[in-house]
Design a protein around this motif. Structure first.
Motif, PDB file in Angstrom:
ATOM      1  N   PHE A 358       3.519   6.412   1.909  1.00  0.00           N
ATOM      2  CA  PHE A 358       3.938   7.059   3.159  1.00  0.00           C
ATOM      3  C   PHE A 358       5.269   6.493   3.630  1.00  0.00           C
ATOM      4  O   PHE A 358       6.076   7.206   4.234  1.00  0.00           O
ATOM      5  N   GLY A 359       5.565   5.213   3.335  1.00  0.00           N
ATOM      6  CA  GLY A 359       6.874   4.657   3.674  1.00  0.00           C
ATOM      7  C   GLY A 359       7.981   5.340   2.899  1.00  0.00           C
ATOM      8  O   GLY A 359       9.021   5.708   3.473  1.00  0.00           O
ATOM      9  N   GLU A 360       7.767   5.539   1.580  1.00  0.00           N
ATOM     10  CA  GLU A 360       8.775   6.218   0.765  1.00  0.00           C
ATOM     11  C   GLU A 360       8.959   7.669   1.209  1.00  0.00           C
ATOM     12  O   GLU A 360      10.068   8.202   1.192  1.00  0.00           O
ATOM     13  N   ALA A 361       7.855   8.326   1.573  1.00  0.00           N
ATOM     14  CA  ALA A 361       7.936   9.725   1.998  1.00  0.00           C
ATOM     15  C   ALA A 361       8.820   9.874   3.227  1.00  0.00           C
ATOM     16  O   ALA A 361       9.656  10.795   3.298  1.00  0.00           O
ATOM     17  N   PHE A 362       8.654   8.988   4.202  1.00  0.00           N
ATOM     18  CA  PHE A 362       9.482   9.068   5.409  1.00  0.00           C
ATOM     19  C   PHE A 362      10.937   8.778   5.078  1.00  0.00           C
ATOM     20  O   PHE A 362      11.853   9.371   5.667  1.00  0.00           O
ATOM     21  N   GLN A 363      11.180   7.860   4.116  1.00  0.00           N
ATOM     22  CA  GLN A 363      12.556   7.588   3.714  1.00  0.00           C
ATOM     23  C   GLN A 363      13.204   8.820   3.096  1.00  0.00           C
ATOM     24  O   GLN A 363      14.413   9.030   3.210  1.00  0.00           O
ATOM     25  N   LEU A 364      12.379   9.646   2.445  1.00  0.00           N
ATOM     26  CA  LEU A 364      12.887  10.855   1.793  1.00  0.00           C
ATOM     27  C   LEU A 364      12.815  12.076   2.713  1.00  0.00           C
ATOM     28  O   LEU A 364      12.941  13.212   2.261  1.00  0.00           O
ATOM     29  N   GLN A 365      12.557  11.842   3.977  1.00  0.00           N
ATOM     30  CA  GLN A 365      12.495  12.899   4.983  1.00  0.00           C
ATOM     31  C   GLN A 365      11.320  13.851   4.743  1.00  0.00           C
ATOM     32  O   GLN A 365      11.357  15.023   5.116  1.00  0.00           O
ATOM     33  N   ASP A 366      10.274  13.341   4.092  1.00  0.00           N
ATOM     34  CA  ASP A 366       9.094  14.155   3.795  1.00  0.00           C
ATOM     35  C   ASP A 366       7.989  13.774   4.785  1.00  0.00           C
ATOM     36  O   ASP A 366       7.089  12.993   4.483  1.00  0.00           O
ATOM     37  N   ALA A 367       8.081  14.362   6.000  1.00  0.00           N
ATOM     38  CA  ALA A 367       7.147  13.980   7.057  1.00  0.00           C
ATOM     39  C   ALA A 367       5.713  14.430   6.744  1.00  0.00           C
ATOM     40  O   ALA A 367       4.757  13.736   7.109  1.00  0.00           O
ATOM     41  N   LYS A 368       5.582  15.566   6.051  1.00  0.00           N
ATOM     42  CA  LYS A 368       4.238  16.072   5.773  1.00  0.00           C
ATOM     43  C   LYS A 368       3.424  15.071   4.946  1.00  0.00           C
ATOM     44  O   LYS A 368       2.300  14.695   5.316  1.00  0.00           O
ATOM     45  N   ASN A 369       3.983  14.626   3.815  1.00  0.00           N
ATOM     46  CA  ASN A 369       3.274  13.649   2.988  1.00  0.00           C
ATOM     47  C   ASN A 369       3.218  12.286   3.670  1.00  0.00           C
ATOM     48  O   ASN A 369       2.228  11.557   3.537  1.00  0.00           O
ATOM     49  N   GLY A 370       4.306  11.958   4.409  1.00  0.00           N
ATOM     50  CA  GLY A 370       4.311  10.678   5.108  1.00  0.00           C
ATOM     51  C   GLY A 370       3.163  10.585   6.099  1.00  0.00           C
ATOM     52  O   GLY A 370       2.427   9.587   6.135  1.00  0.00           O
ATOM     53  N   GLU A 371       2.981  11.607   6.905  1.00  0.00           N
ATOM     54  CA  GLU A 371       1.910  11.590   7.909  1.00  0.00           C
ATOM     55  C   GLU A 371       0.521  11.678   7.260  1.00  0.00           C
ATOM     56  O   GLU A 371      -0.436  11.064   7.740  1.00  0.00           O
ATOM     57  N   HIS A 372       0.440  12.452   6.148  1.00  0.00           N
ATOM     58  CA  HIS A 372      -0.850  12.596   5.464  1.00  0.00           C
ATOM     59  C   HIS A 372      -1.351  11.252   4.935  1.00  0.00           C
ATOM     60  O   HIS A 372      -2.512  10.870   5.199  1.00  0.00           O
ATOM     61  N   TYR A 373      -0.490  10.521   4.231  1.00  0.00           N
ATOM     62  CA  TYR A 373      -0.933   9.260   3.629  1.00  0.00           C
ATOM     63  C   TYR A 373      -0.970   8.118   4.649  1.00  0.00           C
ATOM     64  O   TYR A 373      -1.710   7.152   4.459  1.00  0.00           O
ATOM     65  N   ALA A 375      -2.200   8.663   7.611  1.00  0.00           N
ATOM     66  CA  ALA A 375      -3.535   8.872   8.195  1.00  0.00           C
ATOM     67  C   ALA A 375      -4.621   8.306   7.281  1.00  0.00           C
ATOM     68  O   ALA A 375      -5.591   7.694   7.746  1.00  0.00           O
ATOM     69  N   ILE A 376      -4.466   8.488   5.957  1.00  0.00           N
ATOM     70  CA  ILE A 376      -5.455   7.941   5.014  1.00  0.00           C
ATOM     71  C   ILE A 376      -5.460   6.423   5.094  1.00  0.00           C
ATOM     72  O   ILE A 376      -6.520   5.782   5.118  1.00  0.00           O
ATOM     73  N   VAL A 381      -8.131   1.353   6.869  1.00  0.00           N
ATOM     74  CA  VAL A 381      -8.105   0.087   7.609  1.00  0.00           C
ATOM     75  C   VAL A 381      -9.282   0.010   8.570  1.00  0.00           C
ATOM     76  O   VAL A 381      -9.928  -1.038   8.713  1.00  0.00           O
ATOM     77  N   ASP A 382      -9.586   1.142   9.221  1.00  0.00           N
ATOM     78  CA  ASP A 382     -10.713   1.169  10.154  1.00  0.00           C
ATOM     79  C   ASP A 382     -12.052   1.034   9.417  1.00  0.00           C
ATOM     80  O   ASP A 382     -12.965   0.344   9.885  1.00  0.00           O
ATOM     81  N   GLN A 383     -12.166   1.717   8.282  1.00  0.00           N
ATOM     82  CA  GLN A 383     -13.442   1.737   7.556  1.00  0.00           C
ATOM     83  C   GLN A 383     -13.685   0.480   6.731  1.00  0.00           C
ATOM     84  O   GLN A 383     -14.830   0.104   6.482  1.00  0.00           O
ATOM     85  N   HIS A 384     -12.611  -0.167   6.296  1.00  0.00           N
ATOM     86  CA  HIS A 384     -12.749  -1.339   5.427  1.00  0.00           C
ATOM     87  C   HIS A 384     -11.889  -2.488   5.979  1.00  0.00           C
ATOM     88  O   HIS A 384     -10.868  -2.864   5.388  1.00  0.00           O
ATOM     89  N   PRO A 385     -12.318  -3.061   7.081  1.00  0.00           N
ATOM     90  CA  PRO A 385     -11.500  -4.116   7.723  1.00  0.00           C
ATOM     91  C   PRO A 385     -11.397  -5.390   6.898  1.00  0.00           C
ATOM     92  O   PRO A 385     -10.501  -6.214   7.148  1.00  0.00           O
ATOM     93  N   ASP A 386     -12.257  -5.571   5.907  1.00  0.00           N
ATOM     94  CA  ASP A 386     -12.235  -6.797   5.103  1.00  0.00           C
ATOM     95  C   ASP A 386     -11.197  -6.761   3.983  1.00  0.00           C
ATOM     96  O   ASP A 386     -10.924  -7.789   3.362  1.00  0.00           O
ATOM     97  N   ILE A 387     -10.637  -5.586   3.710  1.00  0.00           N
ATOM     98  CA  ILE A 387      -9.642  -5.497   2.632  1.00  0.00           C
ATOM     99  C   ILE A 387      -8.342  -6.150   3.099  1.00  0.00           C
ATOM    100  O   ILE A 387      -7.850  -5.892   4.201  1.00  0.00           O
TER     101      ILE A 387
END
Length: 415
Positions: A358-373, A375-376, A381-387
């Motif tokens: 998602f960091g690379e996507a925003f650098q490439l001006q790809d907000a759709k993929n940036g926001e999608h990944y 969110a994942i 992070v919420d579901q697996h706080p121990d990772i």
């Protein structure tokens, strides 16, 4: 009067049988020789019990005289009109057993019968091995001409063994079993097949052929588990010990083409791809390792060892691959490799890749993929706080998102 007619019929039939016996004996049965073949009767007038019985049977068939061929420990005879007159045709011979059988051979044959459930435990315990051997090895019931031809091949096989030609002997044992599928022919076939398997050279296609032959005898005294053990030994020696991947690939392709049992082929395929994956993994060829582990997974999705190495190979692949290529794998695994989606290593890799992507996507001006990944990532992070989270990468990716939103005039979002 009725009795007199019966006697006249019997005398007539006995004379007919005697004419057959005399004609055949004078024309073809001059010299008895245990190891003679069928053609030897016509070329050299040599015969044995099997060839003589066969030619008598042919004549009786032509004359439409019913008969049975009977085998006893010392000879073979024919019984004409078995349901009424019962006229015996004896075959002249030495009157001794065809072959001398050692005690170990008798015991082994009887044990074989018990394993096949031909002899139950009660009979096995109450009867001597000598008696059981005599009863089951020699066929005192009516043999057919087809079975007699099988006996000829069996006789030929013994001849080859006496001449130290085991490969030719085995071919004859195969023919004998096909024509005369009895406990006797099966026992001799398996006993000699076993000797080839024990001495097998895994790099010799001819020797591998005996393993293929063994796969065709599953259900006829050959255990699938035993053949599987040989296949596992091949992988252990050729791939793991010798590190001979090319040789192992040749053996695998050859065996997969000719193995007769689908369950064996599947098990061998799994072992081959699993161990090939380990070979590449240990050599740090993670992409090739992934391909092998994926194939192994398709064969045994629940195998924990393969699942573990699949995720570890993905982790190794991540080192030099760009996040987009790894993400393709993750998208595949999320839908088709459900056995690994809760694996801690896999979750760590997925979280890391989503963060990077998602960091690379925003650098490439790809907000759709940036926001999608993004969110994942946040959901994980919420579901697996121990990772464990790589906070340096977190800062970098969120900075890329913030810069993108700021340049888009979405100042509030950039914060």
């Amino acid at each position: 009067e009725t009795r007199s007619k019966q006697i006249q019929v019997l005398v007539s039939e006995v004379k007919k049988i005697n004419r057959v016996r005399n004609s055949v004996s004078k024309a073809l049965l001059t010299s008895f020789e245990h190891q003679s073949g069928f053609s030897d009767m016509f070329r050299h007038e040599k015969y044995n019990y099997f060839t003589a019985a066969s030619v008598y049977a042919i004549f009786l068939d032509q004359l439409e005289i019913p008969y049975e061929i009977q085998e006893v420990p010392t000879s073979i005879s024919l019984l004409a009109y078995p349901d009424d007159e019962q006229i015996t045709i004896e075959i002249d011979g030495p009157g001794s057993q065809f072959f001398a059988f050692a005690h170990d051979t008798r015991s082994s044959f009887v044990e074989f019968l018990r394993e096949l459930n031909v002899v139950d435990n009660a009979t096995f315990s109450a009867t001597s091995s000598h008696e059981l051997f005599e009863h089951y090895y020699f066929a005192d019931y009516g043999l057919t001409i087809r079975e007699m031809i099988g006996m000829l091949y069996l006789n030929s096989a013994i001849d080859y063994l006496n001449r130290s030609e085991p490969a030719n002997a085995y071919k004859q044992f195969e023919k004998a079993f096909i024509l005369y599928p009895s406990s006797k022919t099966l026992y001799l076939l398996l006993a000699h097949l076993n000797s080839f398997l024990i001495a097998m050279d895994y790099h010799n296609p001819r020797d591998l052929g005996y393993l293929i032959k063994a796969s065709r005898l599953i259900g006829f005294g050959m255990d699938r588990e035993r053949i599987a053990a040989y296949l596992q030994n091949i992988i252990q020696k050729v791939l793991i010990k010798e590190q001979n991947l090319k040789g192992m690939q040749y053996i695998y392709d050859y065996m997969q083409e000719y193995l007769a049992d689908e369950a064996l082929k599947k098990e061998f395929s799994f072992l081959f791809y699993y161990e090939t994956g380990r070979f590449y993994f240990n050599d740090e060829q993670y992409w090739k390792a992934l391909i092998s582990f994926e194939t192994a997974y398709s064969l045994k999705p629940d195998d924990a060892n393969n699942q573990d190495l699949l995720t570890r190979a993905l982790s190794g692949y991540l080192i030099n691959a760009n996040p987009g290529m790894v993400l393709e794998k993750i998208n595949l695994y999320d839908t088709a490799y459900l056995g690994i989606v809760d694996n801690e290593i896999y979750l760590t890799i997925k979280q890391h890749v989503c963060l990077e992507f998602f960091g690379e996507a925003f650098q490439l001006q790809d907000a759709k993929n940036g926001e999608h990944y993004m969110a994942i990532f946040e959901e994980m992070v919420d579901q697996h706080p121990d990772i464990t989270i790589e906070y340096l990468n977190v800062g970098r990716s969120y900075s890329s998102a913030a810069i993108y939103y700021y340049r888009q005039g979405r100042v509030q979002k950039s914060r």
